[in-house]
Design a protein around this motif. Structure first.
Motif, PDB file in Angstrom:
ATOM      1  N   SER A   1       0.843  -1.201   0.000  1.00  0.00           N
ATOM      2  CA  SER A   1       0.000   0.000   0.000  1.00  0.00           C
ATOM      3  C   SER A   1       0.875   1.246   0.000  1.00  0.00           C
ATOM      4  O   SER A   1       2.084   1.180   0.191  1.00  0.00           O
ATOM      5  N   ALA A   2       0.228   2.377  -0.187  1.00  0.00           N
ATOM      6  CA  ALA A   2       0.970   3.639  -0.175  1.00  0.00           C
ATOM      7  C   ALA A   2       1.221   4.099   1.263  1.00  0.00           C
ATOM      8  O   ALA A   2       1.786   5.163   1.488  1.00  0.00           O
TER       9      ALA A   2
ATOM     10  N   SER B   1       9.824   5.671   3.148  1.00  0.00           N
ATOM     11  CA  SER B   1       8.698   5.550   2.223  1.00  0.00           C
ATOM     12  C   SER B   1       9.029   4.503   1.156  1.00  0.00           C
ATOM     13  O   SER B   1      10.128   4.471   0.613  1.00  0.00           O
TER      14      SER B   1
ATOM     15  N   THR C   1       7.021   4.000  -1.557  1.00  0.00           N
ATOM     16  CA  THR C   1       6.176   4.213  -2.733  1.00  0.00           C
ATOM     17  C   THR C   1       6.959   4.237  -4.044  1.00  0.00           C
ATOM     18  O   THR C   1       6.406   3.927  -5.086  1.00  0.00           O
TER      19      THR C   1
END
Ligand code: ATP
Ligand code: MG
Length: 653
Positions: free
Chosen positions: A225-226, A256, A258
């Motif tokens: 997921s983000a 992070s 992403t």
């Protein structure tokens, strides 16, 4: 009118606009309309309703209906019975899958994982009440009316994740819901309702009932997921993972993820500073492929400040892992100059996979005449040498290096003798080995696939059919000119053969040694300018059953009495030749004596001399002080000085 999902009306009369990908919309419309036409009730439910109301992207659509799975399957052409015992059938409309589940209430939960049985129910509210969180427990009917019996929409707007019903009961029923709570709270940036949180903390021990595969799938969804960072913080706060069947420990602080495309990269990034990929892989029941990929990226991470180590890691784990590792480093805010260096190091590697090596184990086994553990070790050494630029990446330099390292080595008359089995050519081997072999090295092969002689003529030297060897000699040389040196070598070999055979062995200008005009031995002298070495190839026919027919050859067994055997004398011939060569190369014979011997040994038959206009027949009449041969034309009686065919190798590694 057909089903449309463009606006949703709440009970309070509020209208909410919806966006849903056309492909999904059309598929779900087909399903809703078909169920309606067959007089079943149908609702859009679950995550899709939540996302459509919150303006989040919708990936899939679930439908709840009062039709039984059998009825659903009868109604549509393409269906997959994905979970019929729980009422779920996947309906495929133009390649889009819609999950259609019969509205149900769950029976008692006794194992903390799943209901003992399910009962199909006729009312949507009953179905919604078995769902986990209020925002997941909403439905939309075919008129676009929202069913939200637990206040999910208000909770979502207030950014609260709340269990449907009594949280401790719901977590006790299915402990996986605790991990789902973390995932949804992270994904939608929600606070977990206090009672829900307190009950979660109180029920953590129940996670032990959940199969690690399900825990693993839930963690994968968080990683993908983000919002992995938020999920990780919540996981750490809850301490949930200490209570799974196999307790797991993960760092709470992750960068992070992403920017990272694959789940392997994301897991590697998560585990970066943490040791024990294997333990986690085992706990989470990862596939072998996943474990290997993640471990490779992490292992490569340990080599980033050392070019040698990095290049070896690329060789071991491959370019894919290298690229993945660089991406992970970037996600972890590694300095750009480090990333650039890694990219450059990788790009400049002559090979990036072990199989790309220009030579393989089979060639080495054939060359050395034996298999064994040394082969793998040797191949790995060569790979490393190539990767670090110590060896030119080509077949001959690799073979030469392997021979210098692993071939049987003996010392005789000042020579270092390397014995090999079957190779392409001792001459190419010796020239390639000249870069690093000692002075007076000689390479002896039992057979050659592609031996070559003067004018590049290629021939097959049968295994044990003769003495096939090439010697490397370095300056200073005993004789001043090339012609002198070439003559001295031919005389030495001829002399040795005369001693061995006691027959009238003669020199045929420029490079052959013959008996009664038939070739017994060929000699090829070459210099390799780049390595300042003189490479002398010598082939003496011992005993050949399949001798080539195109040239008049003879072998030692032809010229010797029948009782003489090549097998028994092979070693002695080799010793005599090496001894005679060493003696000459040491300069023990004055060139005037070499010349006298040459003239005494030279074959008296006319030789063919290639002239610009034609080939002439001529007799050898003399040799000059510089080693050139003087011939007299058999027809015109004219004399000419010939220069021996001096071959120079212009480039070699
Ligand atoms: P996602 O967008 O991640 O798919 P989702 O809400 O659609 O989220 P799913 O696992 O696909 O999650 O489940 C669909 C619906 O089924 C959920 O919205 C929820 O209503 C219900 N559900 C799923 N798992 C459970 C569970 N363990 N307990 C209760 N209800 C569940
Ligand atoms: Mg879903």
């Amino acid at each position: 009118m057909g089903f449309r999902l463009h606006t949703v009306r709440t009970r309070e009369g509020e209208t909410i606009a919806c966006t849903i990908p056309p492909r999904l919309h059309d598929a779900v419309a087909v399903v809703m309309d078909a169920l309606d036409a067959a007089s079943y009730r149908a609702y859009v439910v679950g995550g899709c309703v939540r996302d459509v109301l919150l303006g989040q992207p919708v990936h899939d659509v679930d439908v709840a209906t009062d039709a039984t799975p059998e009825h659903v399957m009868a109604l549509f052409d393409r269906t997959v019975p994905t979970g019929v015992q729980h009422g779920t059938v996947t309906v495929v409309i133009a390649d889009t899958a819609i999950e259609v589940t019969t509205m149900r209430a769950d029976g008692e939960y006794t194992d903390g994982r799943r209901p003992d049985h399910v009962v199909f129910v006729g009312h949507i509210d009953a179905d919604l009440s078995r769902r986990d969180f209020t925002m997941n427990a909403m439905a939309i009917d075919r008129e676009g009316t929202l069913y939200d019996p637990f206040g999910g929409l208000a909770d979502a707007h207030a950014r609260i994740l709340r269990a449907v019903g009594m949280p401790h009961v719901r977590f006790a029923e299915d402990a996986l819901r605790m991990l789902r709570a973390i995932r949804f709270a992270a994904a939608y940036a929600l606070d977990i309702d206090q009672t829900t949180w307190d009950d979660l903390m109180a029920q953590r021990h129940r996670l032990r009932a959940i199969a690690m595969e399900r825990v693993s799938a839930e963690l994968d969804r968080m990683v993908l997921s983000a919002h992995a960072q938020r999920a990780w913080t919540l996981l750490a706060q809850s301490g949930l993972l200490a209570f799974t069947k196999v307790p797991i420990s993960l760092t709470s602080d992750i960068p992070s993820l992403t920017a990272l495309a694959s789940i392997d990269q994301r897991w590697a990034c998560v585990l970066w500073t943490q040791r024990g990929v294997d333990a986690l892989a085992h706990a989470l029941r990862w596939s072998h492929a996943r474990r290997r990929a993640v471990a490779a990226i992490c292992a490569m991470g340990d080599t980033v400040h050392d070019k040698t180590a990095w290049c070896e890691a690329v060789l071991k784990y491959g370019v894919r892992a290298a690229t993945a590792c660089i991406d992970v480093l970037r996600a972890r805010n590694e300095r750009p100059e480090v990333l650039d260096a890694l990219t450059q190091w990788t790009a400049h590697m002559p090979i990036t996979s072990p199989t790309a090596l220009a030579i393989d184990g089979r060639v080495l086994v054939e060359a050395m005449g034996s298999a064994g553990a040394w082969v793998g070790q040797c191949v790995r050494e060569l790979q490393r040498d190539v990767v670090h630029g110590h060896i030119v990446h080509a077949r001959e330099p690799l073979l030469a290096t392997a021979v210098l390292r692993h071939a049987r080595r003996t010392h005789v008359h000042g020579w270092t003798v390397y014995d090999v089995d079957v190779i392409d050519s001792t001459q190419t081997l010796a020239k390639a080995a000249a870069v690093r072999c000692p002075d007076r090295a000689v390479f002896v092969a039992r057979g050659q696939h592609r031996a070559y002689g003067t004018q590049g003529k290629v021939w097959h030297a049968p295994r044990d059919g003769g003495l096939w060897m090439s010697a490397v000699v370095r300056p200073p040389y005993a004789y001043a000119s090339w012609g002198q040196r070439a003559a001295a070598v031919v005389v030495a070999v001829c002399h040795a053969l005369r001693q061995v055979t006691d027959v009238d062995v003669r020199i045929k200008w420029p490079n052959d040694i013959v008996v009664h005009g038939r070739k017994l031995c060929g000699i090829l002298s070459e210099t390799t300018s780049s390595h300042k070495a003189w490479v002398i190839g010598i082939g003496i026919n011992g005993e050949m059953t399949d001798a080539p027919q195109d040239i008049p050859l003879c072998t030692l067994t032809h010229v010797m009495p029948p009782s003489w055997s090549w097998d028994a004398h092979m070693q002695r011939v080799r010793e005599m030749v090496l001894q005679a060569l060493a003696h000459t190369l040491d300069g023990h014979t004055l060139f005037s004596d070499v010349r006298a011997q040459w003239l005494a040994y030279v074959d008296t038959r006319p030789i063919a001399v290639r002239c610009p206009d034609r080939v002439r027949m001529a007799h050898v009449v003399d040799m000059t002080e510089s080693g050139s041969v003087v011939v007299r034309d058999t027809h015109t009686g004219e004399t000419t000085e010939l220069f021996s065919a001096h071959q120079r190798e212009p480039t070699l590694g």
